[in-house]
Design a protein around this motif. Structure first.
Motif, PDB file in Angstrom:
ATOM      1  N   MET A  53       0.732  -1.368  -0.190  1.00  0.00           N
ATOM      2  CA  MET A  53      -0.197  -0.001   0.139  1.00  0.00           C
ATOM      3  C   MET A  53       0.797   1.704  -0.165  1.00  0.00           C
ATOM      4  O   MET A  53       0.413   2.176  -0.596  1.00  0.00           O
ATOM      5  CB  MET A  53      -0.708   0.383   1.344  1.00  0.00           C
ATOM      6  CG  MET A  53      -2.033   1.075   1.746  1.00  0.00           C
ATOM      7  SD  MET A  53      -1.103   2.683   2.153  1.00  0.00           S
ATOM      8  CE  MET A  53      -2.294   2.739   3.656  1.00  0.00           C
ATOM      9  N   ARG A  54       1.906   1.139   1.048  1.00  0.00           N
ATOM     10  CA  ARG A  54       3.006   2.689   1.276  1.00  0.00           C
ATOM     11  C   ARG A  54       3.212   2.469  -0.451  1.00  0.00           C
ATOM     12  O   ARG A  54       3.439   3.475  -0.820  1.00  0.00           O
ATOM     13  CB  ARG A  54       3.857   2.163   2.275  1.00  0.00           C
ATOM     14  CG  ARG A  54       4.916   3.096   2.270  1.00  0.00           C
ATOM     15  CD  ARG A  54       5.653   2.666   3.182  1.00  0.00           C
ATOM     16  NE  ARG A  54       6.914   2.010   2.476  1.00  0.00           N
ATOM     17  CZ  ARG A  54       7.409   1.210   3.155  1.00  0.00           C
ATOM     18  NH1 ARG A  54       7.697   0.744   4.284  1.00  0.00           N
ATOM     19  NH2 ARG A  54       8.446   0.397   1.832  1.00  0.00           N
ATOM     20  N   ASP A  55       4.071   1.493  -1.188  1.00  0.00           N
ATOM     21  CA  ASP A  55       4.356   1.902  -2.456  1.00  0.00           C
ATOM     22  C   ASP A  55       3.754   2.231  -3.889  1.00  0.00           C
ATOM     23  O   ASP A  55       4.073   3.023  -4.031  1.00  0.00           O
ATOM     24  CB  ASP A  55       5.449   0.412  -2.923  1.00  0.00           C
ATOM     25  CG  ASP A  55       6.742   0.133  -2.142  1.00  0.00           C
ATOM     26  OD1 ASP A  55       6.803   0.700  -1.314  1.00  0.00           O
ATOM     27  OD2 ASP A  55       6.599  -1.016  -1.639  1.00  0.00           O
ATOM     28  N   THR A  56       2.838   1.558  -3.226  1.00  0.00           N
ATOM     29  CA  THR A  56       1.373   1.897  -4.409  1.00  0.00           C
ATOM     30  C   THR A  56       0.801   3.667  -4.265  1.00  0.00           C
ATOM     31  O   THR A  56       1.064   3.950  -5.156  1.00  0.00           O
ATOM     32  CB  THR A  56      -0.180   1.391  -4.422  1.00  0.00           C
ATOM     33  OG1 THR A  56       0.679   0.004  -4.472  1.00  0.00           O
ATOM     34  CG2 THR A  56      -0.849   1.834  -4.992  1.00  0.00           C
ATOM     35  N   GLY A  57       0.810   3.922  -2.918  1.00  0.00           N
ATOM     36  CA  GLY A  57       0.764   5.149  -3.126  1.00  0.00           C
ATOM     37  C   GLY A  57       1.892   6.274  -3.689  1.00  0.00           C
ATOM     38  O   GLY A  57       1.826   7.061  -3.920  1.00  0.00           O
ATOM     39  N   ALA A  58       3.133   6.087  -3.088  1.00  0.00           N
ATOM     40  CA  ALA A  58       4.258   6.298  -4.060  1.00  0.00           C
ATOM     41  C   ALA A  58       4.348   6.333  -5.084  1.00  0.00           C
ATOM     42  O   ALA A  58       4.546   7.270  -5.515  1.00  0.00           O
ATOM     43  CB  ALA A  58       6.080   6.012  -2.855  1.00  0.00           C
ATOM     44  N   ASP A  59       3.976   5.509  -5.534  1.00  0.00           N
ATOM     45  CA  ASP A  59       3.753   6.102  -7.084  1.00  0.00           C
ATOM     46  C   ASP A  59       2.414   6.573  -7.850  1.00  0.00           C
ATOM     47  O   ASP A  59       2.384   6.725  -9.254  1.00  0.00           O
ATOM     48  CB  ASP A  59       3.907   4.322  -7.692  1.00  0.00           C
ATOM     49  CG  ASP A  59       5.258   3.562  -7.134  1.00  0.00           C
ATOM     50  OD1 ASP A  59       6.454   4.111  -7.275  1.00  0.00           O
ATOM     51  OD2 ASP A  59       4.963   2.493  -7.681  1.00  0.00           O
TER      52      ASP A  59
END
Length: 466
Positions: A440-446
């Motif tokens: 979720m964190r990585d998806t939000g960053a992208d």
């Protein structure tokens, strides 16, 4: 850093925790800092500047109202929402404001409350800057604050050591689901029991229980008001100009008037879950009192699932305080994991950080209240987020109405289903909660910024264009 269940569940006002409650708390913190440092007497004017997402959607999210209420000295959990509008109108008319209700200074809404639509602070998408000036218009002090989701406010430049020390004071510190589950196994405790022990760092056990039930009562009142029970304002249209009709009161009437029809429809429980969530989020959109859970934009998910637990599950008993407490403590533990390792800010990671996190928390809480073991509870939380990954935050008109209200209902239904799926299994699963939080964190960053509470993409644009 969130270390308490009461950091995740806070009583506040709508429509937004990050855009209304956060700026309100920041404005009050600034005014209190003037008083504490003996700058209040020489202050002749203050200026509040909102940046990033706060500047882009601040009007629709009630940021201007929040700032004014905070400068006046009000707190989100106690502000008399039914009577303060006269004070706000007087500020606009007189171009004066009483800081902390005692010290009068000049304040022009046009020149001293600025929403920067094309500027952002480097530290966070939800940035604020407050400045106090003396009679010669020289700056006395300037402070920057960040509204990082769920009503949390960070002062830029603040020493984090006291917060880190407070985290280490708890009996069972954990920073991942793996650590939490290891503690449960080693100590032979449930997740709720671990949380209860940690909460006693700051409150007695009796006080923790009392405060959790207080949170539940506020949730119940919010649902009731949204359904039109003792609330004549629960009909008509929501403020903001989109002409969104309030539906919860009418739906409540339909469901109670023809209750017998439920006997022929095995899915009628879904109608009630939808009702509970919609009722809360219509109250939130109207500026009513809600519980951030973990944000205002997602405030309807957990109350809806709690109502489902109390009224429709065989485990629950009338006035089942123990079940409610277990639910909230377990949900709080999961919320802390997201706060520590990802985000609960729609401006930072999209709505997966709001409704997605609320769904994950609610699924875990429901599984725990229904007697699930720690592996099943972790599985429920993981399922709840896994199927909200990539969820964007695209409020039409910058208002917490479309798609936010219905999105809470969908999040609540997903949470119920996630808990049911987990409880039907033995707890074994391939994707861990820690994995899905990182994803979720990585998806939000992208995710592009236009899909993160800026009202510059998604439904916020396409609905207007159509």
């Amino acid at each position: 850093m969130a270390v308490s269940v009461f950091d995740l569940f806070k009583i506040g006002i709508g429509p937004s925790s990050s855009h209304t409650v956060g700026p309100m708390r920041a404005a009050k913190m600034f005014a209190e800092s003037l008083q504490k440092n003996e700058w209040l007497a020489q202050t002749n004017r203050v200026r509040a500047q909102m940046y990033g997402s706060l500047g882009l959607t601040g009007v629709g999210h009630g940021t201007d109202k929040g700032v004014l209420l905070g400068l006046l000295g009000y707190s989100p959990d106690t502000v008399p929402i039914e009577t303060v509008q006269d004070e706000l109108d007087k500020i606009a008319l007189d171009q004066r404001i009483f800081l902390l209700g005692t010290h009068e200074v000049g304040f022009s809404l046009k020149h001293d409350l600025i929403l920067h639509r094309r500027q952002a602070l480097a530290e966070h998408p939800n940035g604020m800057k407050f400045t106090a000036y003396d009679a010669d218009d020289n700056a006395i002090v300037e402070r920057k604050y960040l509204s990082v989701g769920g009503g949390f406010v960070v002062t830029v430049g603040m020493d984090p050591a006291p917060v880190l020390e407070a985290y280490n004071e708890v009996k069972y510190p954990f920073a991942s689901a793996k650590e939490l589950l290891a503690i449960c196994e080693r100590e032979r405790l449930t997740i709720a029991q671990v949380m209860l022990a940690n909460e006693q760092t700051w409150r007695s056990e009796a006080e923790v229980r009392e405060e959790l039930i207080k949170i539940w009562r506020v949730m119940q009142t919010c649902v009731a008001r949204g359904c039109g029970i003792d609330n004549p304002d629960a009909t008509g249209y929501l403020p903001g100009g989109l002409n969104v009709k309030r539906r919860a009161a009418e739906l409540y009437t339909q469901l109670t008037k023809h209750a017998e029809r439920a006997l022929a429809d095995p899915l009628s429980v879904m109608d009630w879950v939808n009702l509970y969530a919609i009722a809360v989020n219509e109250e939130n959109a109207a500026g009513g009192r809600v519980v951030t859970a973990p944000t205002n934009g997602a405030a309807g998910v957990i109350p809806a699932v709690l109502h489902y637990y109390e009224r429709f599950t065989p485990n629950a008993r009338p006035n089942d305080n123990e079940g409610i407490i277990t639910f909230l403590l377990t949900a709080g533990a999961v919320g802390i994991l997201y706060k520590l390792n990802a985000s609960i800010s729609g401006a930072e990671v999209g709505c997966q950080g709001e409704v997605g996190v609320a769904c994950s928390m609610a699924a875990a809480g429901l599984a725990a209240a229904q007697g699930g073991n720690t592996a099943q509870i972790e599985n429920a939380a993981e399922i709840g987020m896994e199927h909200n990954l990539g969820l964007t935050c695209d409020p039409v008109g910058g208002l917490v109405q479309i798609p936010c209200i219905e999105r809470n209902a969908m999040g609540a239904i997903k949470a119920v289903n996630a808990a049911r799926m987990a409880l039907r299994g033995d707890g074994a699963h391939h994707v861990s909660l820690d994995m899905v939080i990182k994803t979720m964190r990585d998806t939000g960053a992208d995710m592009k910024s236009k899909y993160k509470e800026t009202a510059k993409g998604g439904l916020a644009v396409n609905m207007v264009e159509c």
